[in-house]
Write a protein that holds these residues in place. Structure first.
Motif, PDB file in Angstrom:
ATOM      1  N   ALA A 126       0.842  -1.191   0.000  1.00 58.35           N
ATOM      2  CA  ALA A 126       0.000   0.000   0.000  1.00 58.35           C
ATOM      3  C   ALA A 126       0.875   1.238   0.000  1.00 58.35           C
ATOM      4  O   ALA A 126       1.966   1.242   0.588  1.00 58.35           O
ATOM      5  N   LEU A 127       0.397   2.284  -0.659  1.00 58.37           N
ATOM      6  CA  LEU A 127       1.151   3.529  -0.748  1.00 58.37           C
ATOM      7  C   LEU A 127       1.129   4.235   0.600  1.00 58.37           C
ATOM      8  O   LEU A 127       0.075   4.600   1.114  1.00 58.37           O
ATOM      9  N   ALA A 128       2.309   4.446   1.190  1.00 53.50           N
ATOM     10  CA  ALA A 128       2.395   5.038   2.526  1.00 53.50           C
ATOM     11  C   ALA A 128       2.725   6.532   2.479  1.00 53.50           C
ATOM     12  O   ALA A 128       2.197   7.297   3.284  1.00 53.50           O
ATOM     13  N   GLN A 129       3.602   6.939   1.567  1.00 57.57           N
ATOM     14  CA  GLN A 129       4.007   8.344   1.506  1.00 57.57           C
ATOM     15  C   GLN A 129       4.165   8.772   0.053  1.00 57.57           C
ATOM     16  O   GLN A 129       4.633   7.999  -0.788  1.00 57.57           O
TER      17      GLN A 129
ATOM     18  N   VAL B  60      -3.100  12.270   4.655  1.00 61.67           N
ATOM     19  CA  VAL B  60      -4.224  12.464   3.736  1.00 61.67           C
ATOM     20  C   VAL B  60      -5.311  11.454   4.051  1.00 61.67           C
ATOM     21  O   VAL B  60      -6.460  11.791   4.330  1.00 61.67           O
ATOM     22  N   THR B  61      -4.960  10.194   3.989  1.00 62.31           N
ATOM     23  CA  THR B  61      -5.842   9.131   4.453  1.00 62.31           C
ATOM     24  C   THR B  61      -5.150   8.464   5.638  1.00 62.31           C
ATOM     25  O   THR B  61      -4.028   8.813   5.997  1.00 62.31           O
ATOM     26  N   GLY B  62      -5.819   7.494   6.231  1.00 66.00           N
ATOM     27  CA  GLY B  62      -5.182   6.789   7.323  1.00 66.00           C
ATOM     28  C   GLY B  62      -3.908   6.092   6.900  1.00 66.00           C
ATOM     29  O   GLY B  62      -2.973   5.921   7.690  1.00 66.00           O
ATOM     30  N   ALA B  63      -3.838   5.693   5.639  1.00 63.82           N
ATOM     31  CA  ALA B  63      -2.698   4.927   5.150  1.00 63.82           C
ATOM     32  C   ALA B  63      -1.629   5.787   4.483  1.00 63.82           C
ATOM     33  O   ALA B  63      -0.461   5.411   4.446  1.00 63.82           O
TER      34      ALA B  63
ATOM     35  N   ARG C 148     -12.551  -5.955  -5.696  1.00 65.89           N
ATOM     36  CA  ARG C 148     -13.812  -5.254  -5.571  1.00 65.89           C
ATOM     37  C   ARG C 148     -13.812  -3.965  -6.384  1.00 65.89           C
ATOM     38  O   ARG C 148     -14.826  -3.305  -6.493  1.00 65.89           O
ATOM     39  N   GLY C 149     -12.680  -3.577  -6.910  1.00 62.63           N
ATOM     40  CA  GLY C 149     -12.675  -2.341  -7.663  1.00 62.63           C
ATOM     41  C   GLY C 149     -11.308  -1.804  -8.016  1.00 62.63           C
ATOM     42  O   GLY C 149     -11.203  -0.867  -8.777  1.00 62.63           O
ATOM     43  N   GLY C 150     -10.237  -2.387  -7.511  1.00 60.03           N
ATOM     44  CA  GLY C 150      -8.894  -1.945  -7.859  1.00 60.03           C
ATOM     45  C   GLY C 150      -8.732  -0.449  -7.659  1.00 60.03           C
ATOM     46  O   GLY C 150      -8.508   0.291  -8.602  1.00 60.03           O
ATOM     47  N   VAL C 151      -8.839   0.026  -6.443  1.00 61.25           N
ATOM     48  CA  VAL C 151      -9.004   1.455  -6.247  1.00 61.25           C
ATOM     49  C   VAL C 151      -7.719   2.230  -6.005  1.00 61.25           C
ATOM     50  O   VAL C 151      -7.730   3.454  -6.015  1.00 61.25           O
ATOM     51  N   GLY C 152      -6.596   1.593  -5.737  1.00 62.88           N
ATOM     52  CA  GLY C 152      -5.370   2.315  -5.452  1.00 62.88           C
ATOM     53  C   GLY C 152      -4.272   1.991  -6.448  1.00 62.88           C
ATOM     54  O   GLY C 152      -3.944   0.828  -6.646  1.00 62.88           O
TER      55      GLY C 152
END
Length: 629
Positions: free
Chosen positions: A361-364, A406-409, A520-524
């Motif tokens: 997951a993208l952190a920064q 920006v987001t939690g992640a 479910r949607g490939g959102v990131g």
């Protein structure tokens, strides 16, 4: 210099009235509107509520609502006057002298201006005797009075010191009314101002109002122009938020209150940019933004299980492993000016409380700015939590990295060239041999972030208020699994355009979800830009990349739509390249990697002729291909 008082209706927040009041005070508001259902359900008596408000340093600005005050039935109007007296009793105990009176939507509402003026004059005199005032508001769905001009005309004809009008941006702008007429209303006869933004929706205005209002900066209304018209009228009372929103009503009370206050500060800054009347000196003026360039680095949390797969994909995309960090478990991949750090130590990121992100997951996101300190002061002035991160070997405080969640992640890191160089030099393990290949990609074109539904509006507001990003019309993409809501924001800089796309899918992802987010949607994902899509795809294929396989049906349809020619279509199908055109000469070529782990994937794009979109028409095809994979 004085400031414009800020207020918020308790209906805008979740929780008990006591919890709401504390959150309102903590967020920095000056006062609040008491929504009657909140008072009725509170265990505290009105006098106790007044004392708590005073202890918190809050004013009680408005008691609301008093509905259906007028009636064509004289007996019903007499009963309404009795109701009003009971409201005045409560207001006396609250220490609040202003009551919101809404125009009636009932079939029995008065339909004759002369009778309505007569009844409102009687009600105003009753209020005056009790030391109260009435703010008359036109509901957009009112049976007879449904525009602010009509409401003001009734107030003008009554001509009573205890009767003024209340302006509500939703009731005005949802009808498409021109707010310029507000300038003609004497400021002292505008007794109260309620503000709400909203997305453009085609639906019944009552349902739109009750469920989809949002804070300024989260919707599509031109509130800057509306606010400028109000300021020009000479209105000097509180700027208040009245928000009916299903998500806000079950979201964290403190976070929502903070977003609410920030939205009013952001709106005041926008109003200053539109017009600077004499009252404009009281409008909030945050520190100006600093210089900003483009996205230059990424940090991806992979954990030890996914790091190898992620590294392989990055090498396929033209990145080379150039260094590693002996203590922090980071591997550095570079290509031209771009740097991607893979973090093997982080096992879990959190998109929201209790909701882990699937790794990688993208952190920064690292963005170049030669004055991160200016962004820090601006963010803090707007009530945004921001931190500084010192780099080894960097003594100058202006070179400290400024980090905003920006987001939690995912966070945004604003860093100078000096601090970026210090960051890369900290990777102390011997570099690998860099292949002497021409760069496949040259820049980050855009980044798509997965945003939980409950965080969507807050993220939108942060990006607009702190960075001045411009939102574009949203998209709803129907895929093989469900519906993906998407909205892009852009920021033009001296060196290009920063593009972020916020993607939201229904439901809350969790470890127990049988379909991970990508399925479910490939959102990131991260989209890299190139100058020649065919050369980039060919070079990456030679490095081992297997592009996402696209259905041959897509290319048959593409031939019918655009007539690109068999040779071009054959090359596109072989390399997995998709295509779009905007009808004005702009073209968009792009292809995708397979997903890395559950969520993350990469895109490579080429823009031609000023194309500004994201190939949205191809989203369902891409999503279906990921599902098949």
């Amino acid at each position: 210099m004085t400031h414009i008082a800020t207020s918020v209706a308790t209906v805008s927040l979740s929780g008990s009235l006591d919890e709401k009041m504390r959150a309102i005070a903590d967020a920095g508001f000056d006062g609040f509107e008491v929504f009657e259902p909140d008072l009725i359900s509170s265990p505290d008596l009105p006098a106790d509520i007044a004392k708590k408000a005073a202890d918190l340093g809050l004013t009680l600005d408005l008691y609301q609502p008093f509905r259906d005050a007028d009636s064509a039935d004289p007996e019903q109007f007499a009963r309404n006057l009795v109701r009003a007296e009971h409201k005045f009793d409560v207001m006396e105990q609250l220490g609040c002298d202003l009551l919101l009176v809404c125009s009636s939507p009932l079939a029995g509402a008065v339909r004759d201006d002369a009778l309505l003026v007569e009844q409102m004059a009687i009600l105003a005199e009753r209020a005056h005797r009790r030391g109260m005032r009435l703010a008359y508001e036109a509901l957009a769905w009112g049976a007879h009075v449904n525009t602010y001009r009509h409401a003001w005309d009734i107030v003008r004809q009554v001509d009573h010191p205890a009767l003024g009008t209340c302006l509500d941006s939703f009731h005005i702008l949802s009808r498409g009314d021109d707010s310029a007429g507000i300038r003609e209303i004497p400021g002292e006869k505008i007794f109260f101002l309620q503000l709400a933004d909203a997305p453009h929706l085609v639906m019944d205005v009552l349902q739109w109002s009750r469920h989809h209002r949002c804070f300024p900066g989260q919707g599509s209304f031109d509130l800057a122009r509306f606010g400028a018209d109000v300021a020009a009228s000479g209105y000097s009372g509180p700027w208040s938020l009245e928000i009916f929103n299903d998500v806000f009503r079950h979201s964290d009370t403190g976070r929502t209150a903070s977003d609410a206050h920030r939205s009013l500060l952001y709106l005041q800054e926008q109003v200053r940019d539109v017009e600077t009347p004499s009252a404009g000196n009281d409008l909030f003026a945050p520190p100006p933004p600093g210089p900003i360039e483009n996205v230059v680095s990424l940090r991806i949390a992979a954990g030890p299980a996914k790091a190898a797969q992620l590294g392989t994909t990055l090498r396929h995309l033209g990145f080379d492993l150039t260094a590693a960090h002996s203590e922090h478990g980071l591997s550095l991949f570079t290509q031209g000016p771009l740097a991607v750090a893979v973090d093997t130590t982080v096992d879990t990121l959190w998109t929201a409380p209790g909701v882990p992100a699937h790794l990688p997951a993208l952190a920064q996101i690292g963005i170049r700015s030669e004055r991160p300190d200016l962004w820090l002061t601006r963010a803090r002035a707007l009530g945004v939590t921001a931190s500084t991160v010192s780099m080894p070997g960097v003594a100058d405080a202006t070179d400290a990295v400024v980090r905003l969640a920006v987001t939690g992640a995912t966070s945004l890191d604003l860093r100078t060239r000096h601090s970026a160089g210090a960051w890369q030099s900290a990777f102390d393990l011997a570099p690998k041999v860099v292949q002497e290949n021409r760069a496949c990609v040259s820049h980050v074109d855009h980044i798509a972030l997965a945003v939980p539904a409950e965080s969507w509006d807050g993220v939108m507001l942060l990006l607009r208020s702190v960075f001045g990003m411009v939102p574009h019309e949203g998209q709803d993409v129907v895929d093989a699994i469900g519906l993906v809501r998407s909205r892009a924001l852009t920021l033009a800089t001296a060196s290009g355009t920063i593009r972020l796309s916020l993607n939201m899918v229904p439901g809350r992802p969790s470890d127990s979800d049988p379909l991970p987010a990508a399925r479910r949607g490939g959102v990131g994902h991260v989209a890299f830009g190139c100058e020649d899509i065919y050369a980039a795809a060919s070079a990456m294929t030679e490095r081992g990349l297997t592009p996402l396989r696209i259905s041959p049906n897509y290319y048959r349809d593409l031939d019918a739509r655009f007539g690109l020619g068999s040779e071009t279509l054959d090359a596109m199908q072989r390399l997995g390249i998709l295509y779009d055109a905007d009808g004005t000469g702009g073209e968009f070529f792009h292809f995708f990697t397979e997903t890395v782990g559950d969520d993350l994937f990469f895109e490579v794009v080429q823009r031609v002729g000023g194309y500004e979109g994201y190939g949205e028409t191809n989203s369902a095809v891409r999503l279906a291909a990921q599902l098949q994979y």
